[in-house]
Design an enzyme around this catalytic site. Structure first.
Site, PDB file in Angstrom:
ATOM      1  CG  ASP A 142       1.242 -41.587  -6.588  1.00 55.17           C
ATOM      2  OD1 ASP A 142       0.193 -40.923  -6.573  1.00 55.17           O
ATOM      3  OD2 ASP A 142       1.604 -42.267  -7.568  1.00 55.17           O
ATOM      4  NE  ARG A 143       0.852 -43.792   2.433  1.00 53.61           N
ATOM      5  CZ  ARG A 143       0.518 -43.513   3.706  1.00 53.61           C
ATOM      6  NH1 ARG A 143       1.463 -43.244   4.584  1.00 53.61           N
ATOM      7  NH2 ARG A 143      -0.740 -43.497   4.081  1.00 53.61           N
TER       8      ARG A 143
END
Length: 304
Positions: A142-143
């Site tokens: 995930d970012r």
């Protein structure tokens, strides 16, 4: 002892060639051969793509060398390789690249042209070595999750890794900073994950309804406000740790999407710390580990 050799007449450029006589790694070999250069100068020569092994440009400090190989060094300074932002290369060979991604950097584009991603930067990195080189994404973070990621340098290697992921990946360990005091020192969370229309994952109350997900955790440090957990994945589902921490009643710090109220560290409290896998070509077990972000410990000092 490794031996220096001269280039045949007619070779273009101020290039030195060396024959490898004993096994070792590329950086120590270069330091021995270029003993008149300082350590940082040798590292810069390597990082700028001025070194090739058996005709292939190499930049990895720990590239293994075998007796009989030829290492060539172009002593003329070339254009520096593309600078990496929010990303550092931990290991690279002909088949794979292992990187450390910082929180805030996308793994791959969400659809916006020109968006800075780990994938885009690594594509530029390999194409600086040869215009036809490419990379292929194997898995994502995930970012707002930091830590270790694995990329393939060919489609066949990508398919080998993805098709045999559960067998080839030997260890995936995260650390998670969660809200509240986790009373049970270790445990297992098992559920079936589904995605709703808002693209949010959740655990289905019905066994078999969704993708089976298993997460193991162990408490590393805790107080009445926060707990630091070691989290091991037995399955790799989308947002698995984030959902399972919410299910546990201790959402990850900074994870508003999954119930967190605290922004104590200004980022998501999730870090991919260990990645171990069978090399898709050699079969050798490769294991990489990064430190726990120091931010994850600061909350305990401030809270007590």
């Amino acid at each position: 002892m490794n031996r220096k050799t001269s280039k045949p007449a007619g070779h273009n450029g101020p290039t030195k060639a060396f024959t490898v006589r004993t096994e070792g790694e590329l950086l120590p070999f270069l330091r021995e051969m270029l003993s008149h250069q300082g350590r940082n100068a040798v590292k810069s020569i390597l990082a700028r793509g001025q070194v090739s092994v058996d005709g292939r440009v190499e930049t990895a400090y720990n590239l293994p060398l075998r007796p009989g190989q030829t290492v060539e060094v172009n002593m003329k300074k070339t254009a520096p390789p593309p600078r990496l932002f929010g990303l550092s290369i931990v290991y690279e060979d002909d088949d794979v690249i292992v990187v450390h991604k910082e929180a805030g950097l996308l793994s791959i584009s969400a659809g916006q042209d020109g968006e800075l991603t780990a994938y885009r930067q690594l594509m530029e990195h390999v194409r600086a070595q040869h215009p036809k080189n490419r990379i292929f994404i194997v898995h994502r973070l995930d970012r707002d999750t930091s830590g270790l990621m694995l990329f393939a340098k060919s489609e066949s290697v990508q398919q080998t890794l993805q098709n045999n992921w559960r067998d080839m990946v030997k260890e995936r360990v995260y650390v998670a900073l969660v809200e509240g005091q986790v009373k049970q020192k270790e445990g297992v969370i098992e559920s079936w994950l589904k995605e709703n229309r808002a693209m949010k994952m959740y655990s289905s109350p019905r066994p078999g309804d969704g993708q089976h997900a298993v997460t193991r955790y162990k408490v590393l440090h805790t107080d009445r406000n926060f707990s630091l957990l070691e989290v091991r994945l037995e399955t790799g589902r989308k947002n698995q740790i984030r959902v399972h921490m919410q299910d546990l009643g201790h959402p990850i710090v900074g994870d508003k999407k999954y119930g967190a109220r605290s922004r104590a560290i200004g980022r998501l409290g999730l870090h991919a710390r260990v990645l171990a896998f069978a090399h898709p070509v050699s079969g050798e077990t490769m294991r990489f580990q990064t430190p726990v972000p120091s931010l994850f410990y600061k909350v305990f000092n401030s809270a007590e």
